[in-house]
Design an enzyme around this catalytic site. Structure first.
Site, short mmCIF file in Angstrom:
data_model
loop_
_atom_site.label_atom_id
_atom_site.label_comp_id
_atom_site.label_asym_id
_atom_site.label_seq_id
_atom_site.Cartn_x
_atom_site.Cartn_y
_atom_site.Cartn_z
N ALA A 1 -60.64 10.23 36.87
CA ALA A 1 -60.85 10.90 35.59
C ALA A 1 -62.32 10.85 35.16
O ALA A 1 -62.84 11.82 34.59
CB ALA A 1 -59.99 10.22 34.52
N ARG B 1 -55.62 -10.17 27.06
CA ARG B 1 -55.96 -8.74 27.17
C ARG B 1 -57.01 -8.35 26.13
O ARG B 1 -57.93 -7.59 26.42
CB ARG B 1 -54.71 -7.88 27.05
N CYS C 1 -45.67 -7.98 11.05
CA CYS C 1 -44.67 -9.03 10.87
C CYS C 1 -43.54 -8.87 11.90
O CYS C 1 -43.03 -7.77 12.09
CB CYS C 1 -44.11 -8.93 9.46
N CYS D 1 -40.41 -7.99 7.42
CA CYS D 1 -40.33 -8.09 5.95
C CYS D 1 -40.99 -6.84 5.36
O CYS D 1 -41.86 -6.23 5.98
CB CYS D 1 -41.00 -9.36 5.44
N HIS E 1 -48.52 4.15 21.58
CA HIS E 1 -48.01 2.79 21.81
C HIS E 1 -48.73 1.74 20.96
O HIS E 1 -48.63 0.55 21.26
CB HIS E 1 -48.09 2.44 23.31
N CYS F 1 -47.36 -13.95 9.42
CA CYS F 1 -47.36 -12.85 8.44
C CYS F 1 -47.87 -13.40 7.11
O CYS F 1 -47.32 -14.39 6.61
CB CYS F 1 -45.95 -12.30 8.28
C1 BV8 Z 1 -38.21 4.46 23.42
C2 BV8 Z 1 -46.46 -2.17 25.66
C3 BV8 Z 1 -36.29 4.91 22.07
C4 BV8 Z 1 -47.80 -1.98 25.11
C5 BV8 Z 1 -45.57 -0.47 27.13
C6 BV8 Z 1 -35.92 8.40 29.34
C7 BV8 Z 1 -35.78 8.24 30.71
C8 BV8 Z 1 -35.93 7.00 31.30
C9 BV8 Z 1 -36.20 5.86 30.53
C10 BV8 Z 1 -36.37 6.00 29.19
C11 BV8 Z 1 -36.21 7.25 28.61
N1 BV8 Z 1 -36.47 7.11 27.26
C12 BV8 Z 1 -36.74 5.82 26.99
C13 BV8 Z 1 -36.67 5.12 28.14
C14 BV8 Z 1 -36.90 3.65 28.23
C15 BV8 Z 1 -38.35 3.26 28.32
C16 BV8 Z 1 -38.92 3.89 29.58
O1 BV8 Z 1 -39.59 4.89 29.58
N2 BV8 Z 1 -38.69 3.23 30.70
C17 BV8 Z 1 -39.18 3.72 31.99
C18 BV8 Z 1 -40.28 2.81 32.49
C19 BV8 Z 1 -38.03 3.81 32.91
N3 BV8 Z 1 -39.09 3.70 27.15
C20 BV8 Z 1 -39.11 2.97 26.03
O2 BV8 Z 1 -38.48 1.92 25.92
C21 BV8 Z 1 -39.90 3.54 24.87
N4 BV8 Z 1 -39.15 3.54 23.67
O3 BV8 Z 1 -37.96 5.37 24.19
O4 BV8 Z 1 -37.56 4.30 22.22
C22 BV8 Z 1 -35.27 3.88 22.48
C23 BV8 Z 1 -35.00 2.82 21.66
C24 BV8 Z 1 -34.03 1.89 22.02
C25 BV8 Z 1 -33.38 2.00 23.26
C26 BV8 Z 1 -33.72 3.05 24.12
C27 BV8 Z 1 -34.68 3.99 23.72
C28 BV8 Z 1 -41.10 2.61 24.61
C29 BV8 Z 1 -42.10 2.65 25.71
C30 BV8 Z 1 -43.31 1.76 25.39
C31 BV8 Z 1 -43.64 0.90 26.53
N5 BV8 Z 1 -44.77 0.05 26.22
N6 BV8 Z 1 -46.33 -1.51 26.94
C32 BV8 Z 1 -48.78 -2.77 25.88
O5 BV8 Z 1 -48.74 -4.00 25.81
O6 BV8 Z 1 -49.65 -2.16 26.49
S1 BV8 Z 1 -45.56 0.10 28.73
C33 BV8 Z 1 -46.89 0.78 29.19
O7 BV8 Z 1 -46.72 1.81 30.10
C34 BV8 Z 1 -48.22 0.76 28.65
O8 BV8 Z 1 -48.24 0.72 27.26
C35 BV8 Z 1 -48.73 2.10 29.12
O9 BV8 Z 1 -49.28 2.75 28.04
C36 BV8 Z 1 -47.50 2.82 29.59
C37 BV8 Z 1 -47.71 3.88 30.60
O10 BV8 Z 1 -48.43 3.41 31.69
P1 BV8 Z 1 -49.68 4.25 32.18
O11 BV8 Z 1 -50.64 4.37 31.09
O12 BV8 Z 1 -49.21 5.48 32.81
O13 BV8 Z 1 -50.33 3.23 33.25
P2 BV8 Z 1 -49.94 2.94 34.77
O14 BV8 Z 1 -50.58 1.68 35.15
O15 BV8 Z 1 -48.48 3.07 34.98
O16 BV8 Z 1 -50.57 4.15 35.58
C38 BV8 Z 1 -51.96 4.32 35.72
C39 BV8 Z 1 -52.18 5.63 36.44
O17 BV8 Z 1 -53.55 5.87 36.47
C40 BV8 Z 1 -51.71 5.59 37.91
O18 BV8 Z 1 -50.95 6.78 38.16
C41 BV8 Z 1 -53.00 5.62 38.73
O19 BV8 Z 1 -52.90 6.38 39.92
C42 BV8 Z 1 -53.93 6.29 37.77
N7 BV8 Z 1 -55.36 5.93 37.89
C43 BV8 Z 1 -55.92 4.73 38.13
N8 BV8 Z 1 -57.26 4.80 38.08
C44 BV8 Z 1 -57.56 6.10 37.78
C45 BV8 Z 1 -56.34 6.83 37.68
N9 BV8 Z 1 -56.31 8.15 37.42
C46 BV8 Z 1 -57.49 8.76 37.24
N10 BV8 Z 1 -58.68 8.14 37.31
C47 BV8 Z 1 -58.78 6.82 37.59
N11 BV8 Z 1 -59.98 6.21 37.67
ZN ZN Z 2 -43.50 -10.84 6.98
#
Ligand code: BV8
Ligand code: ZN
Length: 251
Positions: A239, A74, A132, A136, A124, A156
């Site tokens: 967008a 990536r 790390c 640590c 994110h 690290c």
């Molecule tokens: C947490 C890693 C506390 C980085 C990512 C409440 C309800 C339900 C579930 C949960 C909740 N709270 C927490 C959760 C769990 C979970 C969650 O949300 N799960 C969901 C999926 C059910 N959340 C977490 O775990 C979060 N942490 O809440 O901490 C905690 C702690 C312990 C236990 C429980 C809770 C952490 C979330 C972080 C996830 N990290 N990836 C990486 O490597 O990138 S996921 C990831 O999804 C990416 O980082 C990205 O940023 C994120 C969101 O995706 P989008 O950006 O929306 O992208 P996507 O492809 O989905 O959509 C693109 C859109 O663009 C589409 O709609 C498309 O139509 C549109 N599009 C395309 N082209 C265009 C366009 N629009 C306009 N113009 C264009 N040209």
């Molecule tokens: Zn370390």
């Protein structure tokens, strides 16, 4: 509901023009025109890869080489990408000292930063930062790491343990300071949610918080999302076209 693209653009432009504080939540769709793959959707990364195999700390503990391979791929891909017209409009708005424009992004590609966006909250993390994996004390801070072709697993520098990408994986807490800043930014006159599927929390929850605090809310996306029925105005379009069109209506 306002219908007709031109009327929608005019309606949003007049809200943006009148606003003293604007907050924009962005997702992968904002970077799609730059060539960065999105996560969900027909061409999305999650079509080929399972999030639980790559974007969790359990996945990293199980197979760090596989997870690093994915992140290195990536990095190499994003290094070839440039900010597009959507990033540029948001960067310009954020540089306008006459009002407060804050951008909250879920993207880890740093294209908003490269476009010159001020007041940016990276919920994110960043693809270009490492920390790390052992947690640590000295390694809690992240460090910049642009290597996209590591020939061995990054370590690290403090404890010698494995280093990991400094991004927020599923099941991990977001940085408390970032969440606090994003919560403050939800107090605004206009809240835009742009190019996000609005399914990942807590990011997806900020539009509702903004609305309950009285903000006018709007969405810009190619398709409907769970946010569409919540917001005051939903514009279906790319967008990189819609934001410049609104920007032009402002002048
Ligand atoms: C947490 C890693 C506390 C980085 C990512 C409440 C309800 C339900 C579930 C949960 C909740 N709270 C927490 C959760 C769990 C979970 C969650 O949300 N799960 C969901 C999926 C059910 N959340 C977490 O775990 C979060 N942490 O809440 O901490 C905690 C702690 C312990 C236990 C429980 C809770 C952490 C979330 C972080 C996830 N990290 N990836 C990486 O490597 O990138 S996921 C990831 O999804 C990416 O980082 C990205 O940023 C994120 C969101 O995706 P989008 O950006 O929306 O992208 P996507 O492809 O989905 O959509 C693109 C859109 O663009 C589409 O709609 C498309 O139509 C549109 N599009 C395309 N082209 C265009 C366009 N629009 C306009 N113009 C264009 N040209
Ligand atoms: Zn370390």
């Amino acid at each position: 509901m306002i219908s007709g693209m031109k009327q929608q653009l005019r309606a949003l432009a007049s809200r943006v023009r009148a606003a003293r504080a604007i907050t924009v939540m962005t997702g992968a769709g904002v970077s799609a025109a730059s060539g960065v793959p999105t996560f969900r959707g027909p061409e999305g990364l999650w079509r080929t890869f399972r999030p639980e195999d790559l974007a969790t700390s359990e996945a990293f503990a199980r197979d760090p080489a596989l997870v690093w391979e994915w992140y290195s791929w990536r990095r190499a891909r994003v290094a070839l990408c440039r900010p597009n017209a959507a990033h540029e409009v948001l960067a310009r708005w954020s540089q306008d000292a006459s009002r407060q424009v804050r951008v909250i992004t879920q993207n880890v590609d740093d294209l908003h930063l490269r476009a010159g966006t001020r007041n940016l909250i990276r919920l994110h993390g960043s693809l270009w930062e490492t920390r790390c994996f052992n947690g640590c004390a000295a390694g809690l801070r992240t460090w910049r790491d642009e290597d996209s072709t590591p020939d061995r697993l990054p370590r690290c520098p403090h404890c010698g343990g494995l280093a990991r990408p400094a991004v927020v994986w599923f099941g991990e807490s977001l940085d408390a300071g970032d969440v606090e800043h994003a919560t403050q930014a939800a107090s605004c006159d206009v809240f835009l949610t742009v190019g996000t599927s609005a399914v990942v929390y807590p990011a997806a929850g900020f539009a509702r918080i903004a609305q309950t605090r009285g903000a006018f809310t709007a969405e810009i996306n190619l398709e409907s999302t769970p946010a569409s029925s919540l917001v005051d105005l939903s514009i279906l379009g790319p967008a990189e076209d819609v934001l410049p069109a609104i920007d032009q209506l402002l002048s």
